[in-house]
Design a protein around this motif. Sequence first.
Motif, PDB file in Angstrom:
ATOM      1  N   CYS A  83       0.809  -1.225   0.000  1.00  0.00           N
ATOM      2  CA  CYS A  83       0.000   0.000   0.000  1.00  0.00           C
ATOM      3  C   CYS A  83       0.839   1.271   0.000  1.00  0.00           C
ATOM      4  N   GLN A  84       2.106   1.166   0.377  1.00  0.00           N
ATOM      5  CA  GLN A  84       2.975   2.336   0.456  1.00  0.00           C
ATOM      6  C   GLN A  84       4.034   2.345  -0.648  1.00  0.00           C
ATOM      7  N   THR A  85       3.935   1.389  -1.567  1.00  0.00           N
ATOM      8  CA  THR A  85       4.954   1.214  -2.595  1.00  0.00           C
ATOM      9  C   THR A  85       4.441   1.662  -3.953  1.00  0.00           C
ATOM     10  N   LYS A  86       5.199   2.523  -4.612  1.00  0.00           N
ATOM     11  CA  LYS A  86       4.878   2.960  -5.971  1.00  0.00           C
ATOM     12  C   LYS A  86       5.763   2.213  -6.954  1.00  0.00           C
ATOM     13  N   VAL A  87       5.153   1.751  -8.025  1.00  0.00           N
ATOM     14  CA  VAL A  87       5.868   1.009  -9.057  1.00  0.00           C
ATOM     15  C   VAL A  87       6.519   2.013 -10.012  1.00  0.00           C
ATOM     16  N   LEU A  88       7.842   1.937 -10.134  1.00  0.00           N
ATOM     17  CA  LEU A  88       8.569   2.860 -10.997  1.00  0.00           C
ATOM     18  C   LEU A  88       9.150   2.177 -12.232  1.00  0.00           C
ATOM     19  N   GLY A  89       9.225   0.857 -12.203  1.00  0.00           N
ATOM     20  CA  GLY A  89       9.745   0.064 -13.318  1.00  0.00           C
ATOM     21  C   GLY A  89       9.245  -1.363 -13.159  1.00  0.00           C
ATOM     22  N   ASP A  90       9.800  -2.275 -13.914  1.00  0.00           N
ATOM     23  CA  ASP A  90       9.389  -3.676 -13.835  1.00  0.00           C
ATOM     24  C   ASP A  90       9.707  -4.247 -12.454  1.00  0.00           C
ATOM     25  N   VAL A  91       8.761  -5.008 -11.895  1.00  0.00           N
ATOM     26  CA  VAL A  91       8.953  -5.612 -10.575  1.00  0.00           C
ATOM     27  C   VAL A  91       8.444  -7.044 -10.539  1.00  0.00           C
ATOM     28  N   LYS A  92       9.021  -7.800  -9.599  1.00  0.00           N
ATOM     29  CA  LYS A  92       8.579  -9.154  -9.291  1.00  0.00           C
ATOM     30  C   LYS A  92       8.171  -9.142  -7.831  1.00  0.00           C
ATOM     31  N   VAL A  93       7.033  -9.778  -7.531  1.00  0.00           N
ATOM     32  CA  VAL A  93       6.469  -9.730  -6.181  1.00  0.00           C
ATOM     33  C   VAL A  93       6.291 -11.143  -5.648  1.00  0.00           C
ATOM     34  N   LYS A  94       6.639 -11.330  -4.357  1.00  0.00           N
ATOM     35  CA  LYS A  94       6.430 -12.594  -3.650  1.00  0.00           C
ATOM     36  C   LYS A  94       5.608 -12.317  -2.393  1.00  0.00           C
ATOM     37  N   LYS A  95       4.755 -13.265  -2.042  1.00  0.00           N
ATOM     38  CA  LYS A  95       3.946 -13.164  -0.814  1.00  0.00           C
ATOM     39  C   LYS A  95       4.301 -14.324   0.103  1.00  0.00           C
ATOM     40  N   TYR A  96       4.415 -14.032   1.398  1.00  0.00           N
ATOM     41  CA  TYR A  96       4.782 -15.032   2.393  1.00  0.00           C
ATOM     42  C   TYR A  96       3.617 -15.335   3.326  1.00  0.00           C
ATOM     43  N   ASN A  97       3.767 -16.405   4.087  1.00  0.00           N
ATOM     44  CA  ASN A  97       2.703 -16.885   4.964  1.00  0.00           C
ATOM     45  C   ASN A  97       2.565 -16.056   6.233  1.00  0.00           C
ATOM     46  N   LYS A  98       1.659 -16.451   7.053  1.00  0.00           N
ATOM     47  CA  LYS A  98       1.214 -15.826   8.301  1.00  0.00           C
ATOM     48  C   LYS A  98       0.350 -14.602   7.982  1.00  0.00           C
ATOM     49  N   MET A  99      -0.438 -14.201   8.961  1.00  0.00           N
ATOM     50  CA  MET A  99      -1.458 -13.170   8.704  1.00  0.00           C
ATOM     51  C   MET A  99      -0.887 -11.882   8.122  1.00  0.00           C
ATOM     52  N   TRP A 100       0.273 -11.460   8.611  1.00  0.00           N
ATOM     53  CA  TRP A 100       0.857 -10.203   8.137  1.00  0.00           C
ATOM     54  C   TRP A 100       1.861 -10.416   7.014  1.00  0.00           C
ATOM     55  N   GLY A 101       1.966 -11.632   6.517  1.00  0.00           N
ATOM     56  CA  GLY A 101       2.933 -11.910   5.463  1.00  0.00           C
ATOM     57  C   GLY A 101       4.358 -11.871   5.962  1.00  0.00           C
ATOM     58  N   GLN A 102       4.538 -12.034   7.274  1.00  0.00           N
ATOM     59  CA  GLN A 102       5.850 -11.926   7.887  1.00  0.00           C
ATOM     60  C   GLN A 102       6.573 -13.264   7.979  1.00  0.00           C
ATOM     61  N   GLY A 103       5.922 -14.345   7.553  1.00  0.00           N
ATOM     62  CA  GLY A 103       6.522 -15.673   7.679  1.00  0.00           C
ATOM     63  C   GLY A 103       7.684 -15.909   6.731  1.00  0.00           C
ATOM     64  N   ASP A 104       8.180 -17.131   6.755  1.00  0.00           N
ATOM     65  CA  ASP A 104       9.310 -17.508   5.911  1.00  0.00           C
ATOM     66  C   ASP A 104       8.917 -18.453   4.785  1.00  0.00           C
ATOM     67  N   GLU A 105       7.667 -18.912   4.780  1.00  0.00           N
ATOM     68  CA  GLU A 105       7.192 -19.831   3.745  1.00  0.00           C
ATOM     69  C   GLU A 105       6.530 -19.024   2.620  1.00  0.00           C
ATOM     70  N   THR A 106       6.996 -19.237   1.411  1.00  0.00           N
ATOM     71  CA  THR A 106       6.442 -18.521   0.259  1.00  0.00           C
ATOM     72  C   THR A 106       5.063 -19.065  -0.078  1.00  0.00           C
ATOM     73  N   LEU A 107       4.072 -18.178  -0.149  1.00  0.00           N
ATOM     74  CA  LEU A 107       2.726 -18.587  -0.564  1.00  0.00           C
ATOM     75  C   LEU A 107       2.592 -18.528  -2.079  1.00  0.00           C
ATOM     76  N   TRP A 108       3.118 -17.446  -2.654  1.00  0.00           N
ATOM     77  CA  TRP A 108       3.178 -17.337  -4.115  1.00  0.00           C
ATOM     78  C   TRP A 108       4.344 -16.452  -4.479  1.00  0.00           C
ATOM     79  N   THR A 109       4.811 -16.671  -5.685  1.00  0.00           N
ATOM     80  CA  THR A 109       5.930 -15.879  -6.208  1.00  0.00           C
ATOM     81  C   THR A 109       5.454 -15.149  -7.444  1.00  0.00           C
ATOM     82  N   GLU A 110       6.392 -14.560  -8.132  1.00  0.00           N
ATOM     83  CA  GLU A 110       6.039 -13.888  -9.389  1.00  0.00           C
ATOM     84  C   GLU A 110       5.500 -14.895 -10.405  1.00  0.00           C
ATOM     85  N   ARG A 111       5.865 -16.151 -10.249  1.00  0.00           N
ATOM     86  CA  ARG A 111       5.454 -17.174 -11.233  1.00  0.00           C
ATOM     87  C   ARG A 111       4.171 -17.910 -10.858  1.00  0.00           C
ATOM     88  N   GLY A 112       3.697 -17.735  -9.660  1.00  0.00           N
ATOM     89  CA  GLY A 112       2.456 -18.409  -9.299  1.00  0.00           C
ATOM     90  C   GLY A 112       2.425 -18.965  -7.928  1.00  0.00           C
TER      91      GLY A 112
END
Length: 112
Positions: A83-112
Motif C-alpha cells: 500500500c505504500q509502494t509505488k511502481v517505478l519500473g518492472d517488478v517481481k512480487v512474492k507473498k509469504y505466509n502468516k497473517m501479516w505476510g511476515q513468515g518464511d514460507e512462500t505462498l506465491w511468487t512472481e510465477r504463481g
Amino acid sequence: MPQIQAQGKTIECDRGANLRKVLLDNDVELYNGPAKAFNCHGLGTCGTCTVEVEGEVSEMQGREKARLSLPPHSPTKNRRLACQTKVLGDVKVKKYNKMWGQGDETLWTERG
C-alpha cells in the motif's frame, strides 16, 4: 509501461501506480486469512499487505519504516507494504505466509 509479475500474472501499470491497488484490481490474492476482511485499506498502519518486491519501486518512507520495524515484522527482512509502494519500473512480487505476510514460507511468487 512497467510490468508487475505476481502470482503467475504479468500486469502492466502506469509508472508511479500504487502496488496494492494494481494487485487488487487484477485479482491477486494480497491478503492472508482474516486480513482479507480486516486490514487498514491502504493506510499503511496494519502491515498485512507485506510483500517482497524485486525491481524499481519508490523509496521506503516514514510510515512504512515505522510499521515494518514493529512486531510481528522485522526490519531485517526485505519486505515492503504494498500500500505504500509505488511502481517505478518492472517488478517481481512474492507473498509469504502468516497473517501479516511476515513468515518464511512462500505462498506465491512472481510465477504463481
